[in-house]
Each structure stands twice: as C-alpha cells, then as structure tokens.
Design a protein around this motif. Sequence first.
Motif, PDB file in Angstrom:
ATOM      1  N   ARG A   1       0.821  -1.203   0.000  1.00  0.00           N
ATOM      2  CA  ARG A   1       0.000   0.000   0.000  1.00  0.00           C
ATOM      3  C   ARG A   1       0.865   1.268   0.000  1.00  0.00           C
ATOM      4  O   ARG A   1       0.560   2.244  -0.691  1.00  0.00           O
ATOM      5  CB  ARG A   1      -0.933   0.000   1.218  1.00  0.00           C
ATOM      6  CG  ARG A   1      -2.101  -0.981   1.092  1.00  0.00           C
ATOM      7  CD  ARG A   1      -3.156  -0.713   2.150  1.00  0.00           C
ATOM      8  NE  ARG A   1      -2.655  -1.004   3.499  1.00  0.00           N
ATOM      9  CZ  ARG A   1      -2.761  -2.186   4.089  1.00  0.00           C
ATOM     10  NH1 ARG A   1      -3.332  -3.205   3.448  1.00  0.00           N
ATOM     11  NH2 ARG A   1      -2.296  -2.365   5.312  1.00  0.00           N
ATOM     12  N   ILE A   2       1.939   1.246   0.781  1.00  0.00           N
ATOM     13  CA  ILE A   2       2.861   2.382   0.808  1.00  0.00           C
ATOM     14  C   ILE A   2       3.477   2.588  -0.575  1.00  0.00           C
ATOM     15  O   ILE A   2       3.583   3.720  -1.075  1.00  0.00           O
ATOM     16  CB  ILE A   2       3.955   2.181   1.868  1.00  0.00           C
ATOM     17  CG1 ILE A   2       3.342   2.220   3.275  1.00  0.00           C
ATOM     18  CG2 ILE A   2       5.062   3.227   1.722  1.00  0.00           C
ATOM     19  CD1 ILE A   2       4.309   1.852   4.376  1.00  0.00           C
ATOM     20  N   SER A   3       3.883   1.486  -1.194  1.00  0.00           N
ATOM     21  CA  SER A   3       4.498   1.571  -2.519  1.00  0.00           C
ATOM     22  C   SER A   3       3.514   2.126  -3.548  1.00  0.00           C
ATOM     23  O   SER A   3       3.886   2.958  -4.396  1.00  0.00           O
ATOM     24  CB  SER A   3       4.984   0.179  -2.950  1.00  0.00           C
ATOM     25  OG  SER A   3       5.541   0.215  -4.241  1.00  0.00           O
TER      26      SER A   3
ATOM     27  N   LYS B   1       1.518   6.793  -6.818  1.00  0.00           N
ATOM     28  CA  LYS B   1       0.498   7.779  -7.185  1.00  0.00           C
ATOM     29  C   LYS B   1       1.022   9.206  -7.005  1.00  0.00           C
ATOM     30  O   LYS B   1       0.772  10.087  -7.842  1.00  0.00           O
ATOM     31  CB  LYS B   1      -0.744   7.578  -6.330  1.00  0.00           C
ATOM     32  CG  LYS B   1      -1.537   6.326  -6.694  1.00  0.00           C
ATOM     33  CD  LYS B   1      -2.757   6.176  -5.792  1.00  0.00           C
ATOM     34  CE  LYS B   1      -3.547   4.917  -6.146  1.00  0.00           C
ATOM     35  NZ  LYS B   1      -4.729   4.734  -5.268  1.00  0.00           N
ATOM     36  N   ILE B   2       1.742   9.441  -5.918  1.00  0.00           N
ATOM     37  CA  ILE B   2       2.334  10.751  -5.687  1.00  0.00           C
ATOM     38  C   ILE B   2       3.308  11.108  -6.810  1.00  0.00           C
ATOM     39  O   ILE B   2       3.306  12.228  -7.333  1.00  0.00           O
ATOM     40  CB  ILE B   2       3.055  10.818  -4.315  1.00  0.00           C
ATOM     41  CG1 ILE B   2       2.053  10.643  -3.170  1.00  0.00           C
ATOM     42  CG2 ILE B   2       3.830  12.115  -4.163  1.00  0.00           C
ATOM     43  CD1 ILE B   2       1.014  11.735  -3.077  1.00  0.00           C
ATOM     44  N   ASN B   3       4.130  10.141  -7.184  1.00  0.00           N
ATOM     45  CA  ASN B   3       5.109  10.373  -8.261  1.00  0.00           C
ATOM     46  C   ASN B   3       4.403  10.654  -9.585  1.00  0.00           C
ATOM     47  O   ASN B   3       4.855  11.505 -10.368  1.00  0.00           O
ATOM     48  CB  ASN B   3       6.028   9.154  -8.400  1.00  0.00           C
ATOM     49  CG  ASN B   3       6.957   8.982  -7.228  1.00  0.00           C
ATOM     50  OD1 ASN B   3       7.270   9.960  -6.521  1.00  0.00           O
ATOM     51  ND2 ASN B   3       7.386   7.745  -6.979  1.00  0.00           N
ATOM     52  N   ASP B   4       3.300   9.952  -9.819  1.00  0.00           N
ATOM     53  CA  ASP B   4       2.550  10.171 -11.058  1.00  0.00           C
ATOM     54  C   ASP B   4       1.955  11.573 -11.097  1.00  0.00           C
ATOM     55  O   ASP B   4       1.952  12.251 -12.137  1.00  0.00           O
ATOM     56  CB  ASP B   4       1.440   9.123 -11.202  1.00  0.00           C
ATOM     57  CG  ASP B   4       2.002   7.721 -11.443  1.00  0.00           C
ATOM     58  OD1 ASP B   4       3.173   7.620 -11.830  1.00  0.00           O
ATOM     59  OD2 ASP B   4       1.257   6.744 -11.222  1.00  0.00           O
ATOM     60  N   LEU B   5       1.425  12.025  -9.934  1.00  0.00           N
ATOM     61  CA  LEU B   5       0.843  13.372  -9.854  1.00  0.00           C
ATOM     62  C   LEU B   5       1.909  14.437 -10.065  1.00  0.00           C
ATOM     63  O   LEU B   5       1.667  15.461 -10.724  1.00  0.00           O
ATOM     64  CB  LEU B   5       0.143  13.566  -8.502  1.00  0.00           C
ATOM     65  CG  LEU B   5      -1.156  12.775  -8.288  1.00  0.00           C
ATOM     66  CD1 LEU B   5      -1.640  12.935  -6.846  1.00  0.00           C
ATOM     67  CD2 LEU B   5      -2.248  13.271  -9.255  1.00  0.00           C
ATOM     68  N   GLU B   6       3.074  14.249  -9.498  1.00  0.00           N
ATOM     69  CA  GLU B   6       4.156  15.228  -9.633  1.00  0.00           C
ATOM     70  C   GLU B   6       4.660  15.285 -11.067  1.00  0.00           C
ATOM     71  O   GLU B   6       5.148  16.329 -11.517  1.00  0.00           O
ATOM     72  CB  GLU B   6       5.302  14.874  -8.688  1.00  0.00           C
ATOM     73  CG  GLU B   6       4.957  15.076  -7.205  1.00  0.00           C
ATOM     74  CD  GLU B   6       6.096  14.654  -6.289  1.00  0.00           C
ATOM     75  OE1 GLU B   6       7.042  14.000  -6.798  1.00  0.00           O
ATOM     76  OE2 GLU B   6       6.032  14.969  -5.087  1.00  0.00           O
ATOM     77  N   ALA B   7       4.556  14.162 -11.760  1.00  0.00           N
ATOM     78  CA  ALA B   7       5.053  14.114 -13.131  1.00  0.00           C
ATOM     79  C   ALA B   7       4.065  14.755 -14.117  1.00  0.00           C
ATOM     80  O   ALA B   7       4.432  15.048 -15.266  1.00  0.00           O
ATOM     81  CB  ALA B   7       5.305  12.663 -13.542  1.00  0.00           C
ATOM     82  N   MET B   8       2.845  14.995 -13.698  1.00  0.00           N
ATOM     83  CA  MET B   8       1.829  15.573 -14.592  1.00  0.00           C
ATOM     84  C   MET B   8       2.073  17.074 -14.813  1.00  0.00           C
ATOM     85  O   MET B   8       2.530  17.757 -13.950  1.00  0.00           O
ATOM     86  CB  MET B   8       0.419  15.338 -14.004  1.00  0.00           C
ATOM     87  CG  MET B   8       0.020  13.870 -14.022  1.00  0.00           C
ATOM     88  SD  MET B   8      -1.589  13.595 -13.243  1.00  0.00           S
ATOM     89  CE  MET B   8      -2.649  14.506 -14.361  1.00  0.00           C
TER      90      MET B   8
END
Length: 282
Positions: free
Chosen positions: A268-270, A275-282
């Motif tokens: 779950r942490i991973s 998801k955080i990394n995906d949002l930052e990459a947008m």
Amino acid sequence: MFEFWKNEWKLFLEDLGSIKNAFSKIFGKKQDYLLLQSAQEEASQNEPEAEIPVFIPDAIDHKVTAYFGENLDELRENMSGDKTQYDVLRNYAQYFKPYNESQEMCNSAFRKYYDRHALKIATEELPVEQARIVQNNVDLFIKGQEVFGENGQFIDSRVDSIFDKVGIDNVNKMVNILHDNTEEGVNTQGERLFAEVITYMVDNGIKVEKDKPLIEPVKHVLEEKLNDVHSSLRNHEDWNDEYQALLSQERKYLYALNRIEQYETEQRISEFEQKINDLEAM
C-alpha cells in the motif's frame, strides 16, 4: 700396362664407394626408422593401460534411486535434450529430504506422483520447486490416507491444479512471504507451511483463481487454522505436550499472518508513493 691397371683399380674403388653411399642413403634411414618404430612399440607395450574411472554414487545419486526408483546406469546413458536423464533427475533430487514419518506410505505416494509426471520431469517442464515442495512434505499431502491400505496412498491431483493456476513464480513469492528464509537456497519452513496451506485448501474445497494473487486465499486458510487452534486451546485444560504443540501452532500461524500484514502494508505504501510520483510528473 701397369699404369692402366692402376687406373682401373682406382676407378673400381671409386665405384665401390659410390655404391656404398647409395646403399646407405637408401637403407640407412629406413634402418633408423625401423629402430625407432621398434622402440615405440616396446614403449607402448610397457605403458600401463588407461584405467576406466569407477563410478561411485554420491548422496544425491542415492536420492535419485530412493525417490524415483530409477537405474543410475540407464539414466547416464539416456539423453533428455542436451542433458542425460541422470543430470536432469539429480537437479530435481538434490534438495529432497528423507521421510521422518510413515516412510513406506510417503515413498509409495511420491513414486505414484513421479510416475504421473515422469514425462514432464524428463523434459524439465515440471518446476523443480514444485517437485521439491511435494516430496519434502509428502506426509502432509497424504495425511489421513491410512484407509487406502498398503501402497494405496496418493497425492491429490488438485494439488497440481493449484500450482498450475498460480504459477511457480507466485508460489515462490508466497513461500517467502510466509516465512523468512533462514537457510541458504531453500526456504524450508516457508515451503512446509505453504504445503500445509495447500493441503487445507484441497481438503476444504477452497478455490484459487488463475493468475490471481494467492495471498488472499492463503490468508483465509491461516485465519481459519488459527481459529481452530484457539478453540482447541480453550477446551484444553492440561499443560501437556499436546497443549505445547498447540501453542507452537498458534505462534506459527500468527507469525505468518504478521508477515502477510507487513507485506500488504508495504504494498500500500508503494502504491501510494507511485500515485504521488505520477501526480508530480503531470
């Protein structure tokens, strides 16, 4: 006249010398060759004959004959692809363990299992881990089969169905989740608990879905087994060997469930971090 005969004698001697030289050129070397050949023949006669190495079976060879019932000499002569059948079966048998209990029953059941899978094993299609888990834990897979009589024990084909559905990679992953690997190469305790879980699934009709995570049905089995242990402990009044065995079972299942919970938390942490990394990459 004297001078004439003197010259003739000189020519005769010269001709004789020429004949000797020609003779030595023609036969001298051949004589040397014959001498050399004779020396070589004598040397070869004196050389000891090359000894054929004696084949001495080792511990793994004894496992091959004990658990597969095969003849080692025949295995070493027969080919299976680019390997001998001897090499193939040694690869399967190297981590096999001796049977501590019900030796005749275990041996009979695994021989039947081998006969059923002989072609897949010969062509190395059956995962080595699967054969190892089954052989090392035959006593679990045939538990309660005394009713079948002598040599009547067998390993339920539904065991193979579980392996086939989830795939060996998921099996190995689940084994390492259930228990940390304290031994080099093979997670013996993890494989033992996994075999126990499969046996429970087969006996109680618990299904697994193809290509679906194995962790949910495994967790379900462990929770049911832990509940059974707790019920037995509540109904047990004496602090005897049976009670101690139940406590050991409780610790084993709790430990495995805790490892599963830890794995799920890490997953779950991973996923959250991804998801955080995906949002930052947008």
